[in-house]
Design a protein around this motif. Structure first.
Motif, PDB file in Angstrom:
ATOM      1  N   LEU A 103       0.789  -0.835   0.202  1.00 29.94           N
ATOM      2  CA  LEU A 103      -0.220  -0.456  -0.085  1.00 29.94           C
ATOM      3  C   LEU A 103       0.799   1.408   0.173  1.00 29.94           C
ATOM      4  N   GLU A 104       1.784   1.252   1.282  1.00 30.80           N
ATOM      5  CA  GLU A 104       3.315   1.994   0.639  1.00 30.80           C
ATOM      6  C   GLU A 104       3.561   2.669  -0.421  1.00 30.80           C
ATOM      7  N   ARG A 105       3.848   1.499  -1.535  1.00 29.54           N
ATOM      8  CA  ARG A 105       4.762   1.440  -2.435  1.00 29.54           C
ATOM      9  C   ARG A 105       3.607   2.304  -3.761  1.00 29.54           C
ATOM     10  N   VAL A 106       2.545   1.493  -3.875  1.00 24.44           N
ATOM     11  CA  VAL A 106       1.974   2.082  -4.575  1.00 24.44           C
ATOM     12  C   VAL A 106       1.188   3.762  -4.770  1.00 24.44           C
ATOM     13  N   ASP A 107       1.406   3.852  -6.442  1.00 28.41           N
ATOM     14  CA  ASP A 107       0.745   5.080  -6.809  1.00 28.41           C
ATOM     15  C   ASP A 107       0.104   5.203  -6.876  1.00 28.41           C
ATOM     16  N   SER A 108      -0.763   6.373  -6.462  1.00 30.67           N
ATOM     17  CA  SER A 108      -2.306   6.505  -6.948  1.00 30.67           C
ATOM     18  C   SER A 108      -2.819   7.412  -8.138  1.00 30.67           C
ATOM     19  N   SER A 109      -2.026   8.169  -7.871  1.00 30.99           N
ATOM     20  CA  SER A 109      -1.676   8.720  -9.492  1.00 30.99           C
ATOM     21  C   SER A 109      -2.084   8.519 -10.694  1.00 30.99           C
ATOM     22  N   LYS A 110      -1.643   7.131 -10.914  1.00 27.64           N
ATOM     23  CA  LYS A 110      -1.094   6.161 -11.449  1.00 27.64           C
ATOM     24  C   LYS A 110      -1.548   5.438 -12.293  1.00 27.64           C
ATOM     25  N   PRO A 111      -3.593   5.255 -13.146  1.00 27.81           N
ATOM     26  CA  PRO A 111      -4.057   4.527 -13.183  1.00 27.81           C
ATOM     27  C   PRO A 111      -3.300   3.024 -14.051  1.00 27.81           C
ATOM     28  N   GLU A 112      -3.324   2.105 -13.089  1.00 29.83           N
ATOM     29  CA  GLU A 112      -2.758   1.109 -13.662  1.00 29.83           C
ATOM     30  C   GLU A 112      -2.445   0.289 -12.571  1.00 29.83           C
ATOM     31  N   ILE A 166      -4.669  -5.619  -7.133  1.00 30.55           N
ATOM     32  CA  ILE A 166      -5.159  -7.436  -7.578  1.00 30.55           C
ATOM     33  C   ILE A 166      -5.087  -8.210  -6.581  1.00 30.55           C
ATOM     34  N   VAL A 167      -6.085  -8.795  -5.741  1.00 31.55           N
ATOM     35  CA  VAL A 167      -5.845  -9.821  -4.973  1.00 31.55           C
ATOM     36  C   VAL A 167      -6.011 -11.058  -5.767  1.00 31.55           C
ATOM     37  N   ALA A 168      -6.162 -12.169  -5.703  1.00 28.67           N
ATOM     38  CA  ALA A 168      -6.482 -12.811  -7.186  1.00 28.67           C
ATOM     39  C   ALA A 168      -6.039 -14.161  -6.683  1.00 28.67           C
ATOM     40  N   THR A 169      -7.015 -15.710  -6.924  1.00 23.97           N
ATOM     41  CA  THR A 169      -6.289 -16.562  -6.482  1.00 23.97           C
ATOM     42  C   THR A 169      -5.041 -16.388  -8.865  1.00 23.97           C
ATOM     43  N   PRO A 170      -4.242 -17.683  -8.535  1.00 23.15           N
ATOM     44  CA  PRO A 170      -2.779 -17.806 -10.003  1.00 23.15           C
ATOM     45  C   PRO A 170      -4.529 -17.748 -10.974  1.00 23.15           C
ATOM     46  N   GLY A 171      -4.643 -18.648 -11.034  1.00 24.33           N
ATOM     47  CA  GLY A 171      -5.476 -19.152 -12.522  1.00 24.33           C
ATOM     48  C   GLY A 171      -6.560 -18.808 -12.982  1.00 24.33           C
ATOM     49  N   ARG A 172      -7.244 -17.724 -12.401  1.00 26.83           N
ATOM     50  CA  ARG A 172      -8.774 -16.523 -12.545  1.00 26.83           C
ATOM     51  C   ARG A 172      -7.873 -15.230 -12.964  1.00 26.83           C
ATOM     52  N   ILE A 173      -6.493 -15.041 -12.433  1.00 31.59           N
ATOM     53  CA  ILE A 173      -5.556 -13.692 -13.201  1.00 31.59           C
ATOM     54  C   ILE A 173      -4.773 -14.116 -14.474  1.00 31.59           C
ATOM     55  N   LEU A 174      -4.396 -14.933 -14.348  1.00 32.85           N
ATOM     56  CA  LEU A 174      -3.744 -15.780 -15.345  1.00 32.85           C
ATOM     57  C   LEU A 174      -5.158 -15.355 -17.101  1.00 32.85           C
ATOM     58  N   ASP A 175      -5.808 -15.842 -16.367  1.00 28.64           N
ATOM     59  CA  ASP A 175      -6.968 -16.288 -17.940  1.00 28.64           C
ATOM     60  C   ASP A 175      -7.358 -14.803 -17.768  1.00 28.64           C
ATOM     61  N   LEU A 176      -6.997 -13.768 -17.072  1.00 29.67           N
ATOM     62  CA  LEU A 176      -7.487 -11.949 -17.199  1.00 29.67           C
ATOM     63  C   LEU A 176      -6.858 -11.360 -17.970  1.00 29.67           C
ATOM     64  N   ALA A 177      -5.711 -11.749 -17.294  1.00 31.18           N
ATOM     65  CA  ALA A 177      -4.067 -11.669 -18.839  1.00 31.18           C
ATOM     66  C   ALA A 177      -3.426 -11.925 -19.431  1.00 31.18           C
ATOM     67  N   ASN A 178      -4.020 -12.964 -19.826  1.00 34.59           N
ATOM     68  CA  ASN A 178      -3.935 -13.881 -21.576  1.00 34.59           C
ATOM     69  C   ASN A 178      -5.360 -13.733 -22.066  1.00 34.59           C
ATOM     70  N   LYS A 179      -6.335 -13.036 -21.872  1.00 38.03           N
ATOM     71  CA  LYS A 179      -7.538 -12.033 -22.323  1.00 38.03           C
ATOM     72  C   LYS A 179      -6.903 -10.527 -22.912  1.00 38.03           C
ATOM     73  N   ALA A 182      -6.401  -7.689 -17.549  1.00 40.47           N
ATOM     74  CA  ALA A 182      -5.445  -7.786 -17.162  1.00 40.47           C
ATOM     75  C   ALA A 182      -4.197  -7.435 -17.447  1.00 40.47           C
ATOM     76  N   LYS A 183      -4.004  -5.697 -17.628  1.00 38.17           N
ATOM     77  CA  LYS A 183      -2.528  -5.552 -18.174  1.00 38.17           C
ATOM     78  C   LYS A 183      -1.360  -5.405 -16.672  1.00 38.17           C
ATOM     79  N   LEU A 184       0.189  -5.966 -16.762  1.00 35.96           N
ATOM     80  CA  LEU A 184       0.246  -6.257 -15.975  1.00 35.96           C
ATOM     81  C   LEU A 184       2.037  -5.714 -15.650  1.00 35.96           C
ATOM     82  N   GLN A 185       1.693  -4.990 -17.577  1.00 34.14           N
ATOM     83  CA  GLN A 185       3.516  -5.086 -17.383  1.00 34.14           C
ATOM     84  C   GLN A 185       3.637  -3.437 -16.731  1.00 34.14           C
ATOM     85  N   ALA A 186       3.098  -2.975 -15.717  1.00 32.15           N
ATOM     86  CA  ALA A 186       3.676  -1.833 -14.896  1.00 32.15           C
ATOM     87  C   ALA A 186       3.190  -2.966 -13.471  1.00 32.15           C
TER      88      ALA A 186
END
Length: 418
Positions: A103-112, A166-179, A182-186
């Motif tokens: 929570l401390e390290r995440v920047d609320s001004s960046k929409p990602e 994002i708090v997730a179980t692995p299978g669901r977030i991978l599905d969303l990322a592959n679609k 869920a953009k995880l590059q940042a």
């Protein structure tokens, strides 16, 4: 005419509110006995970590007074962006140990999406996301929870809007990322709770695929109570000079009184009825080794006149969510479950765990029993042992360097009630 608040006056207001909340947290401290795995600290305060005032305010409003040993060891290192491998007993504050620096390290001004927190079960995902939201209440961060069993369409629609964590179980977030939703590059922060389970054969291929989608300069934090060989292999492959925290050398089952009752299979329900009548139970969790036995036992307990819920992996997700929420809210005293419920579930009022069916290995035993005695408070574990369980009992005692004693005719309340 009222004057608009200046930045200084706003900061002063936040600082004042934070100090008030800290005093409230101190005032809330009760007289319950706590064990050294949460009390044996170096004397740090949350202010010593130089956290944002808004985050401190959330910490104190949640009732946290001072950091536990695992938080004291992990938070300063995690704030530096270093990889961490942390091992500590169940119920000693591991979730906050990685949520607070995230929570401390995440920047609320960046929409990602900037942080991904992985957990092995749906119930733990709900719980962890709730902790993030409560601690980050004043940070203006968007926290999303996602797991299998819920409509994918809802998650896709949610991700069209800003999500920071994002708090997730692995299978669901991978599905969303592959679609491509869920953009995880940042996403530079990856936290893994119950890491030993996440790195089992069931999950590890998915975890490795997810890591491949993260930036090269990511931070990985692994937290668990047990670290089998698979965790070491993963550490050697993916973590860069990780900081190691091990608070488990002598604190495996501290604060939990363990007993066994030697019974025949047909005597178990009668024995359970006797325990209910004699023990002072705030809330209890009763473990069975199969889904069918969970439902049958819950029915028997209800017929005996005790309030009882049950939960297992084959239930509809909405039903599981409701049972989990209602039990945590204290609407029922007893919960019968399968090993679905052994991982990280934090229900502070649980002071008694009963192994109606004795587990097959020490790791499962450790996680089951760890549902009581949360955050250093006292707990009680009762094991119903049949003739076929006797060798498992001996082996688990040896592997955990603990003693499970024969149950006395009277169990002193001081052992498990505060």
């Amino acid at each position: 005419m009222a004057q608009p608040a200046t930045a200084n006056s706003t900061n002063a207001s936040i600082a004042g509110a934070t100090e008030d909340l800290k005093q409230l947290a101190l005032a809330k401290r009760d007289n319950r006995i706590q064990t050294e795995d949460v009390l044996n600290t170096k004397g740090s305060e949350f202010e010593d970590f130089f956290l944002k005032r808004e985050l401190l305010r959330g910490i104190y409003e949640k009732g946290f007074e001072k950091p536990s040993p695992i938080q004291e060891e992990s938070i300063p290192i995690a704030l530096q962006g270093r990889d961490i491998l942390a091992r500590a007993k169940n119920g000693t504050g591991k979730t906050a140990a990685f949520c607070i620096p995230t929570l401390e390290r995440v920047d609320s001004s960046k929409p990602e999406i900037q942080a991904l927190l992985l957990v092995p079960t749906r119930e733990l995902a709900l719980q962890t996301s709730q902790v993030c939201r409560e601690l980050g209440k004043f940070l203006n961060l968007e926290v999303m929870v996602t797991f299998g069993g819920m409509p994918l369409k809802d998650d896709i629609m949610r991700l069209y809007n800003t999500v920071h964590i994002i708090v997730a179980t692995p299978g669901r977030i991978l599905d969303l990322a592959n679609k491509g939703v869920a953009k995880l590059q940042a996403c530079k922060i990856l936290g893994m709770d119950e890491a030993d389970k996440l790195l089992s054969q069931e999950f590890q291929p998915v975890i490795e695929q997810l890591i491949g989608l993260l930036p090269a300069d990511r931070q990985i934090m692994l937290f668990s109570a047990t670290f089998p060989v698979t965790v070491k292999q993963f550490k050697d492959k993916f973590l860069r000079k990780p900081y190691i925290v091990n608070l488990m050398s002598e604190l495996t089952l501290k604060g939990i009184s363990q007993f066994y009752a030697f019974v025949e299979e047909r005597q178990k329900v009668h024995c359970l009825n006797t325990l209910f009548s004699k023990l002072q139970i705030n809330q209890s969790i009763i473990f069975c080794n199969s889904v069918n036995r969970v439902e049958l036992l819950a029915k028997k307990i209800t017929e005996l006149g005790y309030s009882c819920f049950y939960i297992h992996a084959k239930m509809l997700q909405n039903h599981r969510n409701r049972v989990f929420h209602d039990f945590r809210s204290g609407r029922c005293r007893n919960l019968v479950c399968s090993d679905l419920f052994t991982r990280g579930i934090d229900v502070q009022a649980v002071n008694v765990v009963i192994n109606f069916d004795f587990p097959k290995n020490s790791e499962t035993y450790l996680h089951r029993v760890g549902r009581s005695g949360r955050f250093g408070h006292l707990g009680l574990a009762i094991n119903l042992i049949t003739y076929d369980d006797r060798m498992n009992l001996f082996r688990i005692e040896q592997e955990l360097s603990t003693e499970i004693k024969p149950i006395p005719s009277v169990i002193e309340k001081a052992l498990y009630c505060s």
